[in-house]
Scaffold this motif. Structure first.
Motif, mmCIF file in Angstrom:
data_model
loop_
_atom_site.group_PDB
_atom_site.id
_atom_site.type_symbol
_atom_site.label_atom_id
_atom_site.label_comp_id
_atom_site.label_asym_id
_atom_site.label_seq_id
_atom_site.Cartn_x
_atom_site.Cartn_y
_atom_site.Cartn_z
ATOM 1 N N LYS A 71 13.887 94.370 57.131
ATOM 2 C CA LYS A 71 15.341 94.674 57.064
ATOM 3 C C LYS A 71 16.000 94.010 58.134
ATOM 4 O O LYS A 71 16.816 93.335 57.973
ATOM 5 C CB LYS A 71 15.563 96.155 57.065
ATOM 6 C CG LYS A 71 15.065 96.987 55.979
ATOM 7 C CD LYS A 71 14.837 98.362 56.144
ATOM 8 C CE LYS A 71 16.183 99.237 56.213
ATOM 9 N NZ LYS A 71 15.866 100.864 56.303
ATOM 10 N N GLY A 72 15.350 93.903 59.080
ATOM 11 C CA GLY A 72 15.916 93.213 60.486
ATOM 12 C C GLY A 72 15.852 91.797 60.218
ATOM 13 O O GLY A 72 16.926 90.905 60.454
ATOM 14 N N PHE A 73 14.711 91.396 59.575
ATOM 15 C CA PHE A 73 14.713 90.037 59.329
ATOM 16 C C PHE A 73 15.584 89.463 58.225
ATOM 17 O O PHE A 73 16.234 88.431 58.220
ATOM 18 C CB PHE A 73 13.248 89.560 58.765
ATOM 19 C CG PHE A 73 12.946 88.084 58.619
ATOM 20 C CD1 PHE A 73 12.767 87.208 59.695
ATOM 21 C CD2 PHE A 73 12.814 87.556 57.408
ATOM 22 C CE1 PHE A 73 12.398 85.965 59.632
ATOM 23 C CE2 PHE A 73 12.488 86.177 57.378
ATOM 24 C CZ PHE A 73 12.436 85.472 58.265
ATOM 25 N N TYR A 74 15.883 90.251 57.180
ATOM 26 C CA TYR A 74 16.990 89.955 56.159
ATOM 27 C C TYR A 74 18.244 89.709 56.815
ATOM 28 O O TYR A 74 19.079 88.990 56.502
ATOM 29 C CB TYR A 74 16.883 91.204 55.135
ATOM 30 C CG TYR A 74 17.960 91.100 53.974
ATOM 31 C CD1 TYR A 74 17.814 90.302 53.077
ATOM 32 C CD2 TYR A 74 19.077 91.614 54.169
ATOM 33 C CE1 TYR A 74 18.408 90.262 51.899
ATOM 34 C CE2 TYR A 74 20.268 91.506 52.920
ATOM 35 C CZ TYR A 74 19.849 90.814 51.930
ATOM 36 O OH TYR A 74 20.516 90.728 50.985
ATOM 37 N N THR A 75 18.765 90.807 57.778
ATOM 38 C CA THR A 75 20.154 90.788 58.282
ATOM 39 C C THR A 75 19.999 89.212 59.192
ATOM 40 O O THR A 75 20.853 88.724 58.990
ATOM 41 C CB THR A 75 20.162 91.828 59.334
ATOM 42 O OG1 THR A 75 20.163 93.004 58.519
ATOM 43 C CG2 THR A 75 21.253 91.660 60.095
ATOM 44 N N ARG A 76 18.901 88.898 59.683
ATOM 45 C CA ARG A 76 18.794 87.505 60.522
ATOM 46 C C ARG A 76 19.034 86.407 59.702
ATOM 47 O O ARG A 76 19.656 85.453 60.101
ATOM 48 C CB ARG A 76 17.442 87.492 61.108
ATOM 49 C CG ARG A 76 17.147 86.244 61.553
ATOM 50 C CD ARG A 76 15.672 86.026 62.513
ATOM 51 N NE ARG A 76 15.625 84.535 62.693
ATOM 52 C CZ ARG A 76 14.356 84.108 62.947
ATOM 53 N NH1 ARG A 76 13.252 84.988 63.002
ATOM 54 N NH2 ARG A 76 14.001 82.940 63.249
ATOM 55 N N MET A 77 18.545 86.624 58.335
ATOM 56 C CA MET A 77 18.403 85.393 57.381
ATOM 57 C C MET A 77 20.168 85.331 57.006
ATOM 58 O O MET A 77 20.606 84.233 57.043
ATOM 59 C CB MET A 77 17.839 86.040 56.052
ATOM 60 C CG MET A 77 17.833 84.774 55.039
ATOM 61 S SD MET A 77 17.428 85.436 53.511
ATOM 62 C CE MET A 77 18.913 86.248 52.984
ATOM 63 N N SER A 83 22.413 82.465 51.791
ATOM 64 C CA SER A 83 22.599 83.535 50.874
ATOM 65 C C SER A 83 21.470 83.835 49.960
ATOM 66 O O SER A 83 20.648 83.055 49.506
ATOM 67 C CB SER A 83 23.806 82.740 49.846
ATOM 68 O OG SER A 83 25.006 82.861 50.767
ATOM 69 N N PRO A 84 21.110 85.260 49.846
ATOM 70 C CA PRO A 84 19.821 85.551 49.114
ATOM 71 C C PRO A 84 20.031 85.096 47.839
ATOM 72 O O PRO A 84 21.333 85.018 47.191
ATOM 73 C CB PRO A 84 19.939 87.088 49.230
ATOM 74 C CG PRO A 84 21.442 87.630 49.486
ATOM 75 C CD PRO A 84 21.976 86.289 50.429
ATOM 76 N N ASN A 85 18.832 85.096 47.016
ATOM 77 C CA ASN A 85 18.785 84.505 45.643
ATOM 78 C C ASN A 85 18.003 85.899 44.907
ATOM 79 O O ASN A 85 17.675 86.806 45.633
ATOM 80 C CB ASN A 85 18.155 83.435 45.280
ATOM 81 C CG ASN A 85 16.772 83.257 45.875
ATOM 82 O OD1 ASN A 85 16.100 84.120 46.336
ATOM 83 N ND2 ASN A 85 16.329 82.059 45.885
ATOM 84 N N ILE A 91 11.963 90.644 46.385
ATOM 85 C CA ILE A 91 11.184 91.120 47.429
ATOM 86 C C ILE A 91 11.782 92.522 48.316
ATOM 87 O O ILE A 91 10.844 93.409 48.417
ATOM 88 C CB ILE A 91 11.231 89.896 48.426
ATOM 89 C CG1 ILE A 91 10.478 88.731 47.867
ATOM 90 C CG2 ILE A 91 10.401 90.465 49.845
ATOM 91 C CD1 ILE A 91 10.667 87.464 48.779
ATOM 92 N N MET A 92 13.041 92.536 48.586
ATOM 93 C CA MET A 92 13.520 93.703 49.187
ATOM 94 C C MET A 92 13.377 95.075 48.328
ATOM 95 O O MET A 92 13.176 95.961 48.711
ATOM 96 C CB MET A 92 15.088 93.427 49.595
ATOM 97 C CG MET A 92 15.249 92.411 50.666
ATOM 98 S SD MET A 92 14.167 92.812 51.994
ATOM 99 C CE MET A 92 15.227 94.452 52.783
#
Length: 206
Positions: A71-77, A83-85, A91-92
């Motif tokens: 979750k923290g890595f997703y925020t970092r991204m 932008s997520p695809n 994955i999440m």
């Protein structure tokens, strides 16, 4: 990382594709720290990480059940400007569903639609597994119907998720219908599928 250093010191310099292979290799081996170290070192070699690299590391974290870090890595991204695809959200969904965070998993599914993408088979199936784990059998089958309405063809993994749901709900009729449907679709009933069928029939006292 030693591998990338050897590449950089030879006539074959590191490229984004080589970094992708390296991160995926560490990911498949469950070497989370190494995968993240490679990602963090990319710019040193003149390569800026893109969404593919972030997705690879995110997937490694999820498969290692390091959900909070994911979750923290997703925020970092997101903070990096990427932008997520559909792959990112899937994955999440998978990780959040397995950890019992159904609400967040559903939010990621909705984001796929809100961001203008179409949920694919993997996204639908990941959410079905999440719903089944949360014992939301009715919602899982509603999602199954929605998937078919949108002409997304189920895979054997979709059926396995729904069979688990039938077992949890002791819904023998629905389970038998799924079994027949799987046979009609000529799915290979391997050990994994047969085990799911046995488990479903057993829980339904059939």
């Amino acid at each position: 990382l030693e591998i990338s250093e050897k590449f950089n010191g030879s006539s074959c310099s590191m490229s984004k594709k080589r970094f992708t292979v390296l991160i995926m290799g560490y990911g498949r081996a469950g070497m989370v720290e190494e995968a993240m170290t490679v990602l963090d070192s990319m710019e040193t070699y003149g390569c800026k990480p893109d969404l593919v690299h972030f997705n690879c590391v995110l997937d490694t974290l999820i498969k290692s059940e390091r959900i909070e870090e994911a979750k923290g890595f997703y925020t970092r991204m997101l903070e990096s400007g990427l932008s997520p695809n559909v792959i990112t959200h899937t994955i999440m969904i998978s990780g959040l569903g397995k950890s019992g965070n159904l609400g967040s998993a559903c939010n990621h599914f909705l984001q796929i639609i809100e961001e203008g993408f179409e949920p694919d088979l993997q996204a639908f199936t990941a959410l079905m597994y999440s719903l089944c784990k949360a014992k939301e059998s009715n919602r899982a089958f509603e999602l199954f119907e929605k998937m078919q309405d949108e002409h997304v063809h189920p895979s054997i993994f979709t059926f396995v998720a729904l069979l688990k749901s039938c077992g949890i709900a002791s819904d023998l009729i629905q389970g038998m219908d799924l079994h027949s449907d799987a046979i009609c679709r000529a799915f290979t009933l391997d050990v994994f599928v047969v085990s799911s069928l046995i488990n479903m029939y057993g829980k339904c006292d059939a």
